[in-house]
Design an enzyme around this catalytic site. Structure first.
Site, PDB file in Angstrom:
ATOM      1  N   CYS A 168      23.754   5.495 -16.179  1.00 15.14           N
ATOM      2  CA  CYS A 168      24.599   5.004 -17.173  1.00 15.14           C
ATOM      3  C   CYS A 168      25.029   3.589 -17.064  1.00 15.14           C
ATOM      4  O   CYS A 168      24.532   2.994 -16.055  1.00 15.14           O
ATOM      5  CB  CYS A 168      25.891   5.815 -17.594  1.00 15.14           C
ATOM      6  SG  CYS A 168      26.896   6.366 -16.399  1.00 15.14           S
ATOM      7  N   ARG A 208      29.353   9.061 -17.622  1.00 16.59           N
ATOM      8  CA  ARG A 208      28.250  10.017 -18.435  1.00 16.59           C
ATOM      9  C   ARG A 208      27.012  10.462 -17.395  1.00 16.59           C
ATOM     10  O   ARG A 208      26.939  11.638 -17.422  1.00 16.59           O
ATOM     11  CB  ARG A 208      27.478   8.901 -19.432  1.00 16.59           C
ATOM     12  CG  ARG A 208      28.531   8.846 -20.683  1.00 16.59           C
ATOM     13  CD  ARG A 208      27.740   7.605 -21.526  1.00 16.59           C
ATOM     14  NE  ARG A 208      27.884   6.210 -20.958  1.00 16.59           N
ATOM     15  CZ  ARG A 208      27.466   5.292 -21.414  1.00 16.59           C
ATOM     16  NH1 ARG A 208      26.699   5.371 -22.362  1.00 16.59           N
ATOM     17  NH2 ARG A 208      27.781   4.295 -20.772  1.00 16.59           N
ATOM     18  N   ASP A 260      29.320   5.786 -24.815  1.00 13.68           N
ATOM     19  CA  ASP A 260      30.122   5.736 -23.721  1.00 13.68           C
ATOM     20  C   ASP A 260      31.662   6.175 -24.124  1.00 13.68           C
ATOM     21  O   ASP A 260      32.199   5.661 -25.132  1.00 13.68           O
ATOM     22  CB  ASP A 260      30.182   4.135 -23.793  1.00 13.68           C
ATOM     23  CG  ASP A 260      30.842   3.678 -22.645  1.00 13.68           C
ATOM     24  OD1 ASP A 260      31.829   4.610 -21.796  1.00 13.68           O
ATOM     25  OD2 ASP A 260      30.920   2.325 -22.129  1.00 13.68           O
TER      26      ASP A 260
END
Ligand code: 4NP
Length: 153
Positions: A8, A14, A125
């Site tokens: 990420c 994440r 996100d």
């Protein structure tokens, strides 16, 4: 050995969530001895940090322990060493494609491409949002981790 890398932006929300979930599912599968995984970020902001407290909390509620993970940035050797590189969103995907040589492009996938039944194609996100966003990351990562394990089997 097959090696999987989750990527990420910051490697604190994440991709560590994806790694923690995949590790747990892998440990419970018959592939545990044949697959390894790691995670990293395209950015350097959070190198050395543990996952965001909100990610750890959301993961813990579903039985995943992220506390031992530490952020690192993607490096050139990752494209050699890993077989499957899973980008959480399109921006991560584009950054990875720009860094990798063309002979490694086939290794790079959107993580949610392993869960084609989902409406979503990217893991959003959650960093600037609320608790719900972190829960959604768990749900999406669980579905894609299941699909990836099936693909590896
Ligand atoms: P991640 O989330 O890419 O899922 O780890 C983010 C973490 C930090 C920032 C952005 C996204 N940041 O701007 O610091």
């Amino acid at each position: 050995m097959q090696r999987v890398l989750f990527v990420c932006l910051g490697n604190i929300c994440r991709s560590p969530t994806a790694e923690g979930i995949f590790r747990e599912k892998l440990a419970q599968s018959h592939l545990a001895e044949q697959v390894e995984c790691d995670s990293c970020g395209t950015a350097a902001y959070h190198i050395g940090k543990a996952p965001d407290a909100r990610s750890q909390q959301a993961a813990k509620q579903q039985g995943y322990d992220l506390s031992s993970l530490r952020a690192r940035q993607v490096q050139g050797s990752d494209f050699e060493q890993f077989d499957i590189i899973c980008a959480m969103d399109r921006a991560n995907y584009d950054d990875l494609m720009a860094q990798a040589s063309p002979d490694h492009h086939h290794k790079i996938h959107l993580f949610l491409s392993f869960a084609p039944d989902l409406e979503e194609t990217e893991v959003p996100d959650p960093y600037y949002g609320g608790e719900q966003g972190f829960k959604q990351v768990i749900k999406l990562c669980e579905a894609a981790a299941d699909g990836l394990l099936k693909r590896l089997a």
